[in-house]
Motif scaffolding. Structure first.
Motif, PDB file in Angstrom:
ATOM      1  N   ARG A 111      -4.393   5.979 -13.872  1.00 39.21           N
ATOM      2  CA  ARG A 111      -4.107   4.578 -13.625  1.00 39.21           C
ATOM      3  C   ARG A 111      -2.860   4.103 -14.351  1.00 39.21           C
ATOM      4  O   ARG A 111      -2.360   4.747 -15.272  1.00 39.21           O
ATOM      5  CB  ARG A 111      -5.293   3.681 -13.952  1.00 39.21           C
ATOM      6  CG  ARG A 111      -6.212   4.143 -15.026  1.00 39.21           C
ATOM      7  CD  ARG A 111      -7.406   3.196 -15.123  1.00 39.21           C
ATOM      8  NE  ARG A 111      -8.179   3.509 -16.280  1.00 39.21           N
ATOM      9  CZ  ARG A 111      -9.389   4.098 -16.220  1.00 39.21           C
ATOM     10  NH1 ARG A 111      -9.919   4.402 -15.066  1.00 39.21           N
ATOM     11  NH2 ARG A 111     -10.040   4.363 -17.323  1.00 39.21           N
TER      12      ARG A 111
ATOM     13  N   LEU B 225       6.399  -5.152  -5.137  1.00 40.11           N
ATOM     14  CA  LEU B 225       5.356  -5.626  -6.054  1.00 40.11           C
ATOM     15  C   LEU B 225       5.603  -7.085  -6.447  1.00 40.11           C
ATOM     16  O   LEU B 225       4.666  -7.898  -6.494  1.00 40.11           O
ATOM     17  CB  LEU B 225       5.298  -4.719  -7.290  1.00 40.11           C
ATOM     18  CG  LEU B 225       4.143  -4.951  -8.255  1.00 40.11           C
ATOM     19  CD1 LEU B 225       2.787  -4.860  -7.568  1.00 40.11           C
ATOM     20  CD2 LEU B 225       4.173  -3.939  -9.410  1.00 40.11           C
TER      21      LEU B 225
ATOM     22  N   SER C 261      -6.480   2.090  -5.372  1.00 38.34           N
ATOM     23  CA  SER C 261      -6.691   0.645  -5.392  1.00 38.34           C
ATOM     24  C   SER C 261      -5.610  -0.036  -6.222  1.00 38.34           C
ATOM     25  O   SER C 261      -4.931   0.594  -7.040  1.00 38.34           O
ATOM     26  CB  SER C 261      -8.076   0.307  -5.946  1.00 38.34           C
ATOM     27  OG  SER C 261      -8.125   0.522  -7.331  1.00 38.34           O
ATOM     28  N   LEU C 262      -5.464  -1.320  -5.955  1.00 39.49           N
ATOM     29  CA  LEU C 262      -4.507  -2.136  -6.702  1.00 39.49           C
ATOM     30  C   LEU C 262      -5.212  -3.440  -7.074  1.00 39.49           C
ATOM     31  O   LEU C 262      -5.640  -4.187  -6.199  1.00 39.49           O
ATOM     32  CB  LEU C 262      -3.283  -2.437  -5.818  1.00 39.49           C
ATOM     33  CG  LEU C 262      -2.267  -3.424  -6.359  1.00 39.49           C
ATOM     34  CD1 LEU C 262      -1.582  -2.888  -7.604  1.00 39.49           C
ATOM     35  CD2 LEU C 262      -1.195  -3.724  -5.304  1.00 39.49           C
TER      36      LEU C 262
ATOM     37  N   VAL D  60       2.464   1.957  -3.387  1.00 39.96           N
ATOM     38  CA  VAL D  60       1.547   2.489  -4.413  1.00 39.96           C
ATOM     39  C   VAL D  60       1.251   3.960  -4.123  1.00 39.96           C
ATOM     40  O   VAL D  60       1.235   4.796  -5.029  1.00 39.96           O
ATOM     41  CB  VAL D  60       0.245   1.649  -4.503  1.00 39.96           C
ATOM     42  CG1 VAL D  60      -0.728   2.262  -5.486  1.00 39.96           C
ATOM     43  CG2 VAL D  60       0.554   0.213  -4.898  1.00 39.96           C
TER      44      VAL D  60
ATOM     45  N   VAL E 162      -1.617  -6.209 -13.634  1.00 32.16           N
ATOM     46  CA  VAL E 162      -2.016  -5.412 -12.476  1.00 32.16           C
ATOM     47  C   VAL E 162      -2.444  -4.014 -12.927  1.00 32.16           C
ATOM     48  O   VAL E 162      -2.023  -3.522 -13.979  1.00 32.16           O
ATOM     49  CB  VAL E 162      -0.890  -5.248 -11.416  1.00 32.16           C
ATOM     50  CG1 VAL E 162      -0.463  -6.558 -10.818  1.00 32.16           C
ATOM     51  CG2 VAL E 162       0.299  -4.507 -11.969  1.00 32.16           C
ATOM     52  N   ARG E 163      -3.303  -3.438 -12.126  1.00 26.98           N
ATOM     53  CA  ARG E 163      -3.680  -2.034 -12.360  1.00 26.98           C
ATOM     54  C   ARG E 163      -3.661  -1.297 -11.024  1.00 26.98           C
ATOM     55  O   ARG E 163      -4.301  -1.721 -10.066  1.00 26.98           O
ATOM     56  CB  ARG E 163      -5.055  -1.937 -13.001  1.00 26.98           C
ATOM     57  CG  ARG E 163      -5.490  -0.483 -13.148  1.00 26.98           C
ATOM     58  CD  ARG E 163      -6.446  -0.207 -14.285  1.00 26.98           C
ATOM     59  NE  ARG E 163      -7.592  -1.070 -14.295  1.00 26.98           N
ATOM     60  CZ  ARG E 163      -8.051  -1.693 -15.363  1.00 26.98           C
ATOM     61  NH1 ARG E 163      -7.446  -1.542 -16.519  1.00 26.98           N
ATOM     62  NH2 ARG E 163      -9.119  -2.447 -15.296  1.00 26.98           N
ATOM     63  N   MET E 164      -2.897  -0.199 -11.004  1.00 27.52           N
ATOM     64  CA  MET E 164      -2.916   0.674  -9.834  1.00 27.52           C
ATOM     65  C   MET E 164      -3.758   1.887 -10.233  1.00 27.52           C
ATOM     66  O   MET E 164      -3.589   2.413 -11.339  1.00 27.52           O
ATOM     67  CB  MET E 164      -1.517   1.203  -9.507  1.00 27.52           C
ATOM     68  CG  MET E 164      -0.434   0.159  -9.410  1.00 27.52           C
ATOM     69  SD  MET E 164       1.092   0.892  -8.765  1.00 27.52           S
ATOM     70  CE  MET E 164       1.958   1.318 -10.279  1.00 27.52           C
TER      71      MET E 164
ATOM     72  N   LYS F 138       0.839  -1.206   0.000  1.00 27.35           N
ATOM     73  CA  LYS F 138       0.000   0.000   0.000  1.00 27.35           C
ATOM     74  C   LYS F 138       0.872   1.253   0.000  1.00 27.35           C
ATOM     75  O   LYS F 138       0.655   2.176  -0.794  1.00 27.35           O
ATOM     76  CB  LYS F 138      -0.898   0.025   1.240  1.00 27.35           C
ATOM     77  CG  LYS F 138      -2.015  -0.991   1.225  1.00 27.35           C
ATOM     78  CD  LYS F 138      -2.856  -0.860   2.489  1.00 27.35           C
ATOM     79  CE  LYS F 138      -4.012  -1.852   2.470  1.00 27.35           C
ATOM     80  NZ  LYS F 138      -4.809  -1.822   3.706  1.00 27.35           N
TER      81      LYS F 138
END
Ligand code: AKG
Ligand code: FE2
Length: 344
Positions: free
Chosen positions: A132, A159, A277-278, A91, A199-201, A88
């Protein structure tokens, strides 16, 4: 002298939202028609999201019936809490970094991996109130050298560790889903082991007129399952149930798990708080067949109701479709004429 023009920075909504004098949302972000959020009352309370306790699931011989059809909060997931916290922080730090640093990863025209949004201006698509970063992380040879491998070491290492742990969790969930559907384990593993993962942050800045925008356009995820980590205690995710947009209550220490191209969801934003969010997506291997389970068809002797596509094709078609609210699954349905006209 020119009139004052608010900075319209398509490159970063975060930068746009930082402006002190931003009281109205530029029109490119204003949705023509945003469906309202469900408001609970005494007669229609907020539908609750099922909570799955991983401890119950993995108990040997447990009589579980994993109805993982929609969306669940997953607790006791086994991913180390301090690793989750570290993730967290990383990110948050990524999005706090100066814009120039993030723009090193800026996605280029026609691409969908990197920092930014793919915006189809030609279709009059509005811009989501979010920044994003999306990238393919597995198979490893598909990693773009200028993305994950080029991350600052602490973000990259954290990550990698996080993905390793969540991958174990994802694979056991997929195994359990297979079991509950009576699909043979080997078939499930053949499809998902060393499959396509990404993945998407996402960073959703506060918004002066939150009801006029969306943080994330209604969509369903491509295939397989998604394991979502909400980084701060700000609600925003909503799922569509019988045409209503239901807010998903934030549950600390839980992951949100949703099942691929079935569940419509969107994210809304907040007037005063940012939200992050991740998401980690688990998809079949690119060369796997995506369609009705072969072992199930053999076992039941039933005719398939959906078409089968090779994953690579599936993804191509999935990403080139217009986001018009329909799930892609809908398009994969075989209709009677298809059955009648197919000779094999
Ligand atoms: O930010 C969220 O809560 C949702 C993210 C999501 O749905 C996605 O990245 O596909
Ligand atoms: Fe999603």
């Amino acid at each position: 002298m020119a009139f004052f023009q608010p900075l319209l920075n398509h490159e970063s909504v975060q930068e746009l939202a930082k402006q002190d004098n931003l009281t109205t949302v530029p029109h490119q972000y204003v949705q023509d028609h945003r469906e309202p959020t469900f408001v609970p009352n005494d007669t229609s309370p907020l539908p609750s999201i099922p909570v799955i306790d991983m401890n119950d699931l993995i108990m040997e011989g447990s009589n579980m019936d994993l109805q993982l059809k929609h969306l669940h909060s997953l607790v006791n997931h086994g991913v180390d809490e301090s690793l989750v916290d570290q993730m967290k922080n990383e990110v948050v730090r990524f999005f706090e970094a100066p814009i120039e640093e993030k723009l090193r990863y800026k996605l280029k025209g026609g691409e969908y991996e990197g920092y930014g949004q793919t915006i189809l201006h030609a279709q009059g698509q509005k811009i989501d109130w979010a920044d994003r970063f999306f990238m393919i992380t597995n198979p490893i040879h598909r990693r773009k050298p200028n993305l994950l491998p080029d991350f600052p070491p602490s973000l990259r290492i954290t990550l990698e560790k996080y993905m390793g742990e969540v991958q174990k969790l994802g694979m056991s969930l997929l195994g359990l889903i297979g079991r509950s559907l009576d699909i043979e384990k080997e078939e499930m593993m053949k499809i998902f082991e060393d499959g396509m993962q990404s993945v998407r942050m996402t960073y959703y800045p506060p918004c002066p007129q939150p009801d006029l925008v969306v943080g994330l356009t209604p969509h369903s995820d491509a295939a397989g399952i998604t394991i979502l980590l909400q980084l701060n205690n700000v609600q925003g995710l909503q799922v569509n149930k019988d045409g209503l947009w239901i807010p998903v209550t934030f549950l600390p220490h839980a992951f949100v798990v949703n099942v691929g191209d079935i569940l419509q969801h969107r994210a809304v934003v907040n007037a005063s708080k940012e939200r992050l969010s991740l998401a980690m997506f688990f998809n079949p291997k690119l060369e796997a067949d995506v369609g009705p389970s072969k072992s199930l068809l053999t076992k039941t002797g039933k005719l398939p109701l959906y078409k089968t596509l090779v994953m690579e094709q599936y993804l191509k078609q999935f990403f080139s479709r217009k986001l018009n609210g329909k799930t892609f699954l809908h398009k994969m349905k075989i209709n009677n004429q298809d059955h009648a006209s197919s000779s094999n």
